[in-house]
Design an enzyme around this catalytic site. Structure first.
Site, short mmCIF file in Angstrom:
data_model
loop_
_atom_site.label_atom_id
_atom_site.label_comp_id
_atom_site.label_asym_id
_atom_site.label_seq_id
_atom_site.Cartn_x
_atom_site.Cartn_y
_atom_site.Cartn_z
N HIS A 55 -4.92 -1.70 -5.42
CA HIS A 55 -4.13 -0.60 -5.97
C HIS A 55 -5.09 0.50 -6.39
CE1 HIS A 55 -0.65 -3.50 -7.23
NE2 HIS A 55 -0.88 -3.50 -5.95
N ASP A 85 0.81 -1.22 0.00
CA ASP A 85 0.00 0.00 0.00
C ASP A 85 0.84 1.27 0.00
OD1 ASP A 85 -2.31 -1.58 0.12
OD2 ASP A 85 -2.11 -1.76 2.29
P1 GDP Z 1 -0.70 0.16 -3.59
O1 GDP Z 1 -1.37 -1.07 -3.08
O2 GDP Z 1 0.77 0.18 -3.35
O3 GDP Z 1 -1.03 0.44 -5.02
O4 GDP Z 1 -1.28 1.38 -2.73
P2 GDP Z 1 -2.83 1.63 -2.34
O5 GDP Z 1 -3.54 2.13 -3.52
O6 GDP Z 1 -3.40 0.46 -1.62
O7 GDP Z 1 -2.67 2.76 -1.21
C1 GDP Z 1 -2.21 4.02 -1.50
C2 GDP Z 1 -3.32 5.04 -1.20
O8 GDP Z 1 -2.77 6.33 -1.14
C3 GDP Z 1 -4.37 5.12 -2.27
O9 GDP Z 1 -5.61 5.42 -1.67
C4 GDP Z 1 -3.92 6.27 -3.16
O10 GDP Z 1 -4.98 6.91 -3.84
C5 GDP Z 1 -3.30 7.18 -2.15
N1 GDP Z 1 -2.15 7.96 -2.60
C6 GDP Z 1 -1.12 7.58 -3.41
N2 GDP Z 1 -0.20 8.55 -3.48
C7 GDP Z 1 -0.64 9.56 -2.71
C8 GDP Z 1 -0.10 10.85 -2.34
O11 GDP Z 1 0.99 11.22 -2.74
N3 GDP Z 1 -0.83 11.63 -1.49
C9 GDP Z 1 -2.04 11.20 -1.00
N4 GDP Z 1 -2.68 12.02 -0.16
N5 GDP Z 1 -2.57 10.02 -1.31
C10 GDP Z 1 -1.87 9.20 -2.16
MG MG Z 2 -2.84 -1.60 -1.79
#
Ligand code: GDP
Ligand code: MG
Length: 426
Positions: free
Chosen positions: A41, A13
């Site tokens: 994601h 995440d």
């Molecule tokens: P992944 O599983 O690695 O793809 O990550 P996730 O999507 O599960 O979790 C990352 C969360 O952080 C998601 O809700 C994204 O929309 C959010 N996100 C990603 N980058 C940023 C950022 O730079 N700032 C903020 N505020 N939210 C972000």
């Molecule tokens: Mg995730």
């Protein structure tokens, strides 16, 4: 960039989906090389807001071919539901932009059930499974007790293969767990309702990738979860059941001969961890609750509140080394804007001694974090697109992490949307 892997450095995440969605602009092919539909994601772009589980995050880009490699846990039922959901939101998915490896093993209907039954049996010793059947699936894959997607083209042979597996698996279901046995009719229904739907997408993706490479196409490898969930090098047994590392990407994608030129490791500006297992830098109480709220740290797949903590230099350095990262994308820096002082976990104390090395699994439970504080910047940075425009304290925070994890931070994400990014000239 030629070939590149985008991987998680920590517990998952970190914002991999967000980075893949951004960077796919420069790529022709995106391949998911491990894991299953237990991923979440989140991608926010001009097409809307999506939570992807098994589909590669390149699915929104016109002209990008998305591949599910042989290393994934291919769950026809969940994949079809996800495809329908994305198509309903106006995104085109066809065998032209989605290809499934004929060598991917199928997650069978009993895998999800077995996952739940085993977590129930473990009770308070549970691993924190997302109950998507991933662990039973991978155990069966390595016991050679699943079906390859390509077998869908040989229905008679596939049915007799399934009948053998059914007989074997019913022994476990009934005798170990006292659960109901599956029947051949159940499996035929599953084939008709789900497998037949994904069959048009199944092909020899290894050949497609080899041809793509030969003709100079750029390939991006997308990981699920993070380094610390890697089955071999992570916080076993609180890991996933596959390799989340870039080194596994060529194998799980179907191009074992390929060298990866760049590895972009995604690190969150603080730490989060979903589920059970040792999490040395964990914060509790009001401090944790505020960070969880500010960062909206609730799982995309499960809705579970994520455990939170400060950025963990010890674990992150270990993750960077495991991944062989060439660049880091630091995400969610904007979330820390509310803090007066920003905590950083700089070392662990194990057996009364300070250490900068990530300890062996058995020692993790008693490891204590050493927390130091850096100055906060206390202003909104989400609109900033140039490194020079960041407040000094934010730059200091980023360069402090960079120096201590041993890898340059090329991307600084200040928002969830595609364009909310700072790309540094480093
Ligand atoms: P992944 O599983 O690695 O793809 O990550 P996730 O999507 O599960 O979790 C990352 C969360 O952080 C998601 O809700 C994204 O929309 C959010 N996100 C990603 N980058 C940023 C950022 O730079 N700032 C903020 N505020 N939210 C972000
Ligand atoms: Mg995730």
């Amino acid at each position: 960039m030629s070939n590149c892997a985008i991987v998680g450095i920590n517990w998952g995440d970190e914002g991999k989906g967000r980075m893949v969605d951004l960077l796919t602009e420069k790529f022709d092919v995106v391949v998911r090389f491990q894991g299953g539909g237990n991923a979440g994601h989140t991608v926010i772009n001009d097409r809307g807001k999506f939570a992807l589980h098994l589909l590669p995050s390149g699915i929104f880009r016109d002209g990008v071919v998305n591949i599910l490699g042989n290393g994934v846990a291919l769950d026809p039922e969940n994949l079809w539901a996800e495809m329908k959901d994305i198509m309903d939101k106006g995104v085109e998915i066809s065998p032209k932009n989605l290809k499934i490896s004929n060598r991917a093993s199928l997650l069978l209907p009993w895998h999800r059930e077995l996952d739940g039954l085993e977590e129930q049996r473990l009770a308070d010793k549970k691993y924190g499974s997302t109950k998507q059947g991933i662990a039973p699936f991978y155990s069966d894959k390595y016991q050679k007790k699943t079906i390859l997607a390509g077998e869908l083209f040989y229905p008679e042979e596939m049915k007799s293969h399934l009948a053998n597996l059914l007989e074997w698996k019913n022994l476990t279901l009934t005798k170990v767990y006292g659960a109901k046995p599956y029947t051949m009719e159940d499996l035929e229904k599953w084939i008709g309702e789900y497998c037949e739907k994904i069959k048009p997408y199944v092909c020899d993706t290894a050949e497609f990738l080899a041809e793509s490479e030969k003709s100079g196409k750029k390939i991006l490898f997308e990981a699920q979860l993070g380094s610390l969930r890697d089955i071999d090098f992570g916080i076993y047994p609180y890991t996933t059941s596959s390799n989340t590392l870039a080194a596994y990407a060529p194998i799980g994608a179907g191009v074992p001969f390929m060298k990866i030129n760049e590895v972009v490791g995604v690190v969150k500006a603080y730490s989060t961890c979903v589920g059970e297992g040792p999490f040395v830098c964990e914060m509790f109480g009001d401090e944790a609750e505020t960070l969880r709220k500010e960062g909206a740290e609730y799982g995309a797949k499960t809705g579970r509140p994520r455990r939170v903590g400060p950025v963990d230099i010890v674990a992150t350095r270990y993750g960077v080394e495991l991944q062989g990262a060439t660049d880091i994308a630091l995400t969610k820096l904007d979330v820390l804007s509310y803090m007066d002082k920003i905590p950083v976990c700089t070392k662990y104390i194990v057996n009364g001694k300070e250490t900068e090395r990530f300890p062996f699994n058995t020692e993790l439970d008693q490891a204590e974090p050493v927390i130091e504080y850096m100055d906060g910047w206390k202003c909104d940075i989400s609109g900033i697109r140039n490194w020079e425009d960041l407040p000094k304290q934010a730059k200091d925070y980023v360069t402090y992490i960079e120096k201590n994890i041993g890898c340059r931070i090329k991307y600084v994400s200040v928002g969830a949307k595609r364009e909310e990014i700072i790309i540094r000239n480093v």
